[in-house]
Scaffold this motif. Structure first.
Motif, PDB file in Angstrom:
ATOM      1  N   SER A  39      -3.439  47.055  93.919  1.00 19.70           N
ATOM      2  CA  SER A  39      -4.563  47.424  93.051  1.00 19.70           C
ATOM      3  C   SER A  39      -5.316  46.198  92.549  1.00 19.70           C
ATOM      4  O   SER A  39      -6.545  46.198  92.502  1.00 19.70           O
ATOM      5  CB  SER A  39      -4.096  48.308  91.889  1.00 19.70           C
ATOM      6  OG  SER A  39      -3.177  47.647  91.056  1.00 19.70           O
ATOM      7  N   ALA A  40      -4.605  45.135  92.202  1.00 20.07           N
ATOM      8  CA  ALA A  40      -5.267  43.930  91.672  1.00 20.07           C
ATOM      9  C   ALA A  40      -6.112  43.233  92.739  1.00 20.07           C
ATOM     10  O   ALA A  40      -7.212  42.750  92.449  1.00 20.07           O
ATOM     11  CB  ALA A  40      -4.234  42.966  91.096  1.00 20.07           C
ATOM     12  N   ASP A  71      -8.069  50.272  86.312  1.00 27.26           N
ATOM     13  CA  ASP A  71      -7.271  51.134  85.456  1.00 27.26           C
ATOM     14  C   ASP A  71      -5.848  51.261  85.989  1.00 27.26           C
ATOM     15  O   ASP A  71      -4.877  51.241  85.227  1.00 27.26           O
ATOM     16  CB  ASP A  71      -7.932  52.511  85.331  1.00 27.26           C
ATOM     17  CG  ASP A  71      -7.219  53.389  84.320  1.00 27.26           C
ATOM     18  OD1 ASP A  71      -7.140  52.983  83.138  1.00 27.26           O
ATOM     19  OD2 ASP A  71      -6.738  54.464  84.705  1.00 27.26           O
ATOM     20  N   GLU A  72      -5.713  51.365  87.295  1.00 23.62           N
ATOM     21  CA  GLU A  72      -4.380  51.440  87.895  1.00 23.62           C
ATOM     22  C   GLU A  72      -3.601  50.156  87.632  1.00 23.62           C
ATOM     23  O   GLU A  72      -2.401  50.190  87.324  1.00 23.62           O
ATOM     24  CB  GLU A  72      -4.481  51.688  89.402  1.00 23.62           C
ATOM     25  CG  GLU A  72      -3.121  51.815  90.064  1.00 23.62           C
ATOM     26  CD  GLU A  72      -3.181  52.091  91.553  1.00 23.62           C
ATOM     27  OE1 GLU A  72      -2.199  51.755  92.227  1.00 23.62           O
ATOM     28  OE2 GLU A  72      -4.175  52.651  92.034  1.00 23.62           O
ATOM     29  N   LEU A  77       0.727  47.072  84.755  1.00 26.52           N
ATOM     30  CA  LEU A  77       1.064  46.043  83.759  1.00 26.52           C
ATOM     31  C   LEU A  77       1.849  46.653  82.601  1.00 26.52           C
ATOM     32  O   LEU A  77       2.818  46.055  82.116  1.00 26.52           O
ATOM     33  CB  LEU A  77      -0.204  45.353  83.255  1.00 26.52           C
ATOM     34  CG  LEU A  77      -0.903  44.420  84.241  1.00 26.52           C
ATOM     35  CD1 LEU A  77      -2.254  43.970  83.699  1.00 26.52           C
ATOM     36  CD2 LEU A  77      -0.020  43.213  84.573  1.00 26.52           C
ATOM     37  N   GLU A  78       1.439  47.849  82.171  1.00 24.69           N
ATOM     38  CA  GLU A  78       2.179  48.547  81.111  1.00 24.69           C
ATOM     39  C   GLU A  78       3.616  48.800  81.548  1.00 24.69           C
ATOM     40  O   GLU A  78       4.562  48.570  80.777  1.00 24.69           O
ATOM     41  CB  GLU A  78       1.520  49.896  80.792  1.00 24.69           C
ATOM     42  CG  GLU A  78       0.232  49.819  80.041  1.00 24.69           C
ATOM     43  CD  GLU A  78      -0.431  51.199  79.895  1.00 24.69           C
ATOM     44  OE1 GLU A  78       0.256  52.237  80.081  1.00 24.69           O
ATOM     45  OE2 GLU A  78      -1.625  51.222  79.594  1.00 24.69           O
ATOM     46  N   LEU A  79       3.789  49.289  82.767  1.00 25.16           N
ATOM     47  CA  LEU A  79       5.136  49.584  83.263  1.00 25.16           C
ATOM     48  C   LEU A  79       5.993  48.331  83.353  1.00 25.16           C
ATOM     49  O   LEU A  79       7.191  48.371  83.060  1.00 25.16           O
ATOM     50  CB  LEU A  79       5.075  50.259  84.629  1.00 25.16           C
ATOM     51  CG  LEU A  79       4.740  51.740  84.646  1.00 25.16           C
ATOM     52  CD1 LEU A  79       4.762  52.266  86.077  1.00 25.16           C
ATOM     53  CD2 LEU A  79       5.685  52.546  83.781  1.00 25.16           C
ATOM     54  N   GLU A  97      -7.528  39.972  80.587  1.00 24.89           N
ATOM     55  CA  GLU A  97      -8.494  39.702  81.651  1.00 24.89           C
ATOM     56  C   GLU A  97      -8.856  40.973  82.406  1.00 24.89           C
ATOM     57  O   GLU A  97     -10.028  41.213  82.723  1.00 24.89           O
ATOM     58  CB  GLU A  97      -7.950  38.641  82.613  1.00 24.89           C
ATOM     59  CG  GLU A  97      -8.869  38.313  83.772  1.00 24.89           C
ATOM     60  CD  GLU A  97     -10.184  37.628  83.401  1.00 24.89           C
ATOM     61  OE1 GLU A  97     -10.940  37.301  84.332  1.00 24.89           O
ATOM     62  OE2 GLU A  97     -10.473  37.419  82.201  1.00 24.89           O
ATOM     63  N   CYS A  98      -7.880  41.808  82.694  1.00 22.65           N
ATOM     64  CA  CYS A  98      -8.156  43.055  83.406  1.00 22.65           C
ATOM     65  C   CYS A  98      -9.056  43.955  82.570  1.00 22.65           C
ATOM     66  O   CYS A  98      -9.999  44.555  83.098  1.00 22.65           O
ATOM     67  CB  CYS A  98      -6.849  43.755  83.757  1.00 22.65           C
ATOM     68  SG  CYS A  98      -7.044  45.116  84.930  1.00 22.65           S
TER      69      CYS A  98
END
Length: 121
Positions: A39-40, A71-72, A77-79, A97-98
């Protein structure tokens, strides 16, 4: 501005790759690493594709993909933090940054749509 954003997207993707290289080696890490790297890196690739768009519709379509991939990436990152694979100090700069890149893309989408409506009037 466009060239600066291309550089920011690429540097962000490289930072995500570097983060993934520091994560502990676990079965779950491989899946999360593959997903976030995908995704990044897609964010920057689709931003570049948007800049080469042959029409406003194509430009907006590609930016929509950038929005989704951003968003993905935030989700992964949260996980990473919530699963304990990395601490928030490691992830916070990437999160920031995202979010900034996402805000720029959303603003660009909104401005382009507004300009498109104005030119049709």
């Amino acid at each position: 501005m466009k060239e600066q954003l291309k550089i920011r997207f690429k540097n962000f993707a490289l930072s995500v790759i570097k983060l993934c290289e520091t994560l502990p080696r676990r079965n779950s890490t491989f899946t999360i690493s593959n997903q976030i790297i995908s995704s990044a890196t897609s964010m920057g690739a689709n931003y570049r594709a948007a800049l080469r768009g042959r029409s406003t519709a194509e430009f907006l379509s590609k930016l929509g993909i950038v929005e989704e991939e951003s968003d993905e990436t935030l989700y992964w990152l949260e996980l990473i933090v919530e699963s304990g694979l990395a601490n928030s100090e490691q992830v916070d700069p990437l999160w920031k940054e995202c979010n900034e890149l996402l805000a720029i893309v959303v603003s660009t989408i909104n401005t382009t749509r507004k300009n498109q409506k104005t030119s049709k009037s």
